[in-house]
Design a protein around this motif. Structure first.
Motif, PDB file in Angstrom:
ATOM      1  N   CYS A  92       0.854  -1.035   0.027  1.00 28.10           N
ATOM      2  CA  CYS A  92      -0.053   0.028  -0.005  1.00 28.10           C
ATOM      3  C   CYS A  92       0.925   1.254   0.111  1.00 28.10           C
ATOM      4  O   CYS A  92       0.665   2.396  -0.878  1.00 28.10           O
ATOM      5  CB  CYS A  92      -0.986   0.025   1.135  1.00 28.10           C
ATOM      6  SG  CYS A  92      -2.213   1.376   1.338  1.00 28.10           S
ATOM      7  N   GLU A  93       1.946   1.430   0.788  1.00 29.92           N
ATOM      8  CA  GLU A  93       2.814   2.411   0.808  1.00 29.92           C
ATOM      9  C   GLU A  93       3.442   2.652  -0.388  1.00 29.92           C
ATOM     10  O   GLU A  93       3.491   3.938  -1.048  1.00 29.92           O
ATOM     11  CB  GLU A  93       3.731   2.323   2.003  1.00 29.92           C
ATOM     12  CG  GLU A  93       4.452   3.676   2.261  1.00 29.92           C
ATOM     13  CD  GLU A  93       5.334   3.534   3.511  1.00 29.92           C
ATOM     14  OE1 GLU A  93       6.135   4.517   3.590  1.00 29.92           O
ATOM     15  OE2 GLU A  93       5.132   2.556   4.462  1.00 29.92           O
ATOM     16  N   ASP A 123     -11.313   1.172   0.749  1.00 27.63           N
ATOM     17  CA  ASP A 123     -10.330   0.310   0.788  1.00 27.63           C
ATOM     18  C   ASP A 123     -11.093  -1.010   0.354  1.00 27.63           C
ATOM     19  O   ASP A 123     -11.683  -1.646   1.601  1.00 27.63           O
ATOM     20  CB  ASP A 123      -9.608   0.417   2.125  1.00 27.63           C
ATOM     21  CG  ASP A 123      -8.342  -0.695   2.115  1.00 27.63           C
ATOM     22  OD1 ASP A 123      -8.355  -1.364   1.419  1.00 27.63           O
ATOM     23  OD2 ASP A 123      -7.914  -0.842   3.227  1.00 27.63           O
ATOM     24  N   SER A 155     -10.736  -4.900   2.461  1.00 27.62           N
ATOM     25  CA  SER A 155      -9.639  -4.352   3.362  1.00 27.62           C
ATOM     26  C   SER A 155      -9.071  -5.392   4.384  1.00 27.62           C
ATOM     27  O   SER A 155      -8.319  -5.046   5.239  1.00 27.62           O
ATOM     28  CB  SER A 155     -10.593  -3.256   4.043  1.00 27.62           C
ATOM     29  OG  SER A 155     -11.544  -3.705   4.685  1.00 27.62           O
ATOM     30  N   THR A 185      -4.565  -1.854   6.016  1.00 27.78           N
ATOM     31  CA  THR A 185      -4.181  -0.893   5.148  1.00 27.78           C
ATOM     32  C   THR A 185      -5.171   0.337   5.395  1.00 27.78           C
ATOM     33  O   THR A 185      -4.844   1.518   5.036  1.00 27.78           O
ATOM     34  CB  THR A 185      -4.472  -1.707   3.879  1.00 27.78           C
ATOM     35  OG1 THR A 185      -5.679  -2.154   3.936  1.00 27.78           O
ATOM     36  CG2 THR A 185      -3.158  -2.469   3.467  1.00 27.78           C
ATOM     37  N   MET A 204      -3.886   4.257   5.670  1.00 26.33           N
ATOM     38  CA  MET A 204      -4.163   5.319   4.866  1.00 26.33           C
ATOM     39  C   MET A 204      -4.934   6.334   5.564  1.00 26.33           C
ATOM     40  O   MET A 204      -4.810   7.692   5.392  1.00 26.33           O
ATOM     41  CB  MET A 204      -5.193   4.972   4.014  1.00 26.33           C
ATOM     42  CG  MET A 204      -4.611   4.141   2.753  1.00 26.33           C
ATOM     43  SD  MET A 204      -5.657   3.809   1.204  1.00 26.33           S
ATOM     44  CE  MET A 204      -6.613   2.341   2.014  1.00 26.33           C
ATOM     45  N   VAL A 215      -8.768   2.024  -3.458  1.00 25.63           N
ATOM     46  CA  VAL A 215      -7.424   1.356  -3.276  1.00 25.63           C
ATOM     47  C   VAL A 215      -7.754  -0.140  -2.843  1.00 25.63           C
ATOM     48  O   VAL A 215      -8.614  -0.217  -2.056  1.00 25.63           O
ATOM     49  CB  VAL A 215      -6.400   1.909  -2.226  1.00 25.63           C
ATOM     50  CG1 VAL A 215      -5.432   1.323  -2.017  1.00 25.63           C
ATOM     51  CG2 VAL A 215      -6.254   3.589  -2.535  1.00 25.63           C
ATOM     52  N   ILE A 241      -5.640  -3.740  -2.213  1.00 28.09           N
ATOM     53  CA  ILE A 241      -4.474  -4.424  -1.784  1.00 28.09           C
ATOM     54  C   ILE A 241      -4.548  -5.624  -1.678  1.00 28.09           C
ATOM     55  O   ILE A 241      -5.253  -6.324  -0.755  1.00 28.09           O
ATOM     56  CB  ILE A 241      -3.793  -3.747  -0.707  1.00 28.09           C
ATOM     57  CG1 ILE A 241      -3.720  -2.289  -0.707  1.00 28.09           C
ATOM     58  CG2 ILE A 241      -2.427  -4.271  -0.505  1.00 28.09           C
ATOM     59  CD1 ILE A 241      -2.817  -1.572  -1.851  1.00 28.09           C
TER      60      ILE A 241
END
Length: 284
Positions: free
Chosen positions: A63-64, A89, A92, A97, A101, A157, A159
């Motif tokens: 994520c970063e 997210d 999630s 994550t 955020m 987002v 992930i």
């Protein structure tokens, strides 16, 4: 059109973080502590919290790196990822994550997941100094669409989860794009293969996963081809995430049945067959 986004120099770990150096048996502090100086926002979480909450290759790193790769030449994130923007997210999990955020980027996050318990996740968010003014957990089935108004989110987002529900070429247009504002981004970190090999699966992969489980993994070109069939979008980035090996190595130090199951394949060299990459999509 597809525009390649170059990887920021601070994420170029290809020389120092390769091969056996990243196996859990190696004495490597970045693996044993779950912390790396290249990922300072991820390092704000304790080692124990990370071990307790992750469900696969360390999603904090994914994520970063994904978000940081979107900064422009002046270090500024896109408008849709500025503080107080509303983010989904998607997939999630246990919410780690989402916490990253909300806490480290100042985003207002809706943590959407089918399998985790929203009450458990809210207690975790509160333990991390967040309230429902910053983050909201809810149970939602991404494959069926989301319980939100149209154009509700500035960005989405996802992930290490989109590959489970987004492999149908109709999915993006029908079940996700309607909830994103025009100009907003859909930012995906996808587990996959360096090159699709479903017709001749290597033995290393089959040490940990069945052919059916491996159907969830494809290479970057497969995903670009699939996503490109959707109208009303452009792919603005498709690129490897350099934390791939480190994220896997950290995951394999966890003491749970899924990590233990994955070890056989990775220790046999499957990390050279697998990859993790980003797809960044803009709604037109």
């Amino acid at each position: 059109m597809t525009e390649q986004i170059s990887t920021p120099a601070r994420f170029d770990t290809s020389e120092s973080l390769t091969g056996a150096e990243l196996l859990p048996s190696a004495e490597n502090r970045q693996v044993s502590t779950m912390h790396s100086p290249d990922y300072p926002k991820s390092a704000t979480f304790s080692t124990q919290v990370i071990r307790d909450k992750i469900m696969g290759p360390n999603p904090l790193l994914l994520c970063e790196e994904l978000l940081e790769s979107l900064r422009d030449d002046h270090g500024v994130l896109p408008n849709c990822l500025q503080p107080n923007r509303i983010i989904c997210d998607l997939g999630s999990g246990c919410g780690i994550t989402s916490t990253l955020m909300a806490r480290e980027y100042g985003l207002r996050v809706f943590a959407c997941d089918l399998w985790s318990d929203p009450s458990d996740n809210m207690r975790f968010f509160e333990s991390q100094g967040l309230s429902n003014a910053h983050i909201c957990p809810l149970k939602a089935d991404a494959s069926e669409g989301l319980p939100f108004a149209s154009e509700f989110f500035d960005a989405v987002v996802s992930i290490d989860s989109y590959n489970y529900f987004g492999r149908d070429e109709a999915y993006l247009a029908a079940h996700l794009l309607p909830y994103v504002k025009t100009g907003g981004l859909i930012c995906l970190a996808l587990p996959g293969m360096v090159k699709d090999c479903h017709d001749n699966l290597p033995e290393q992969l089959l040490l940990s996963w069945t052919p059916e489980q491996l159907e969830f993994m494809h290479d970057k070109n497969w995903w670009v081809s699939l996503i490109s069939k959707t109208s009303g979008i452009e792919i603005v980035g498709a690129y490897d995430l350099t934390c791939h090996k480190l994220a896997w190595a950290q995951w394999l130090t966890c003491d749970n049945e899924y990590a233990r199951s994955d070890r056989a394949a990775i220790e046999a060299g499957a990390d050279g067959i697998l990859s993790t990459f980003a797809l960044v999509i803009r709604k037109l």
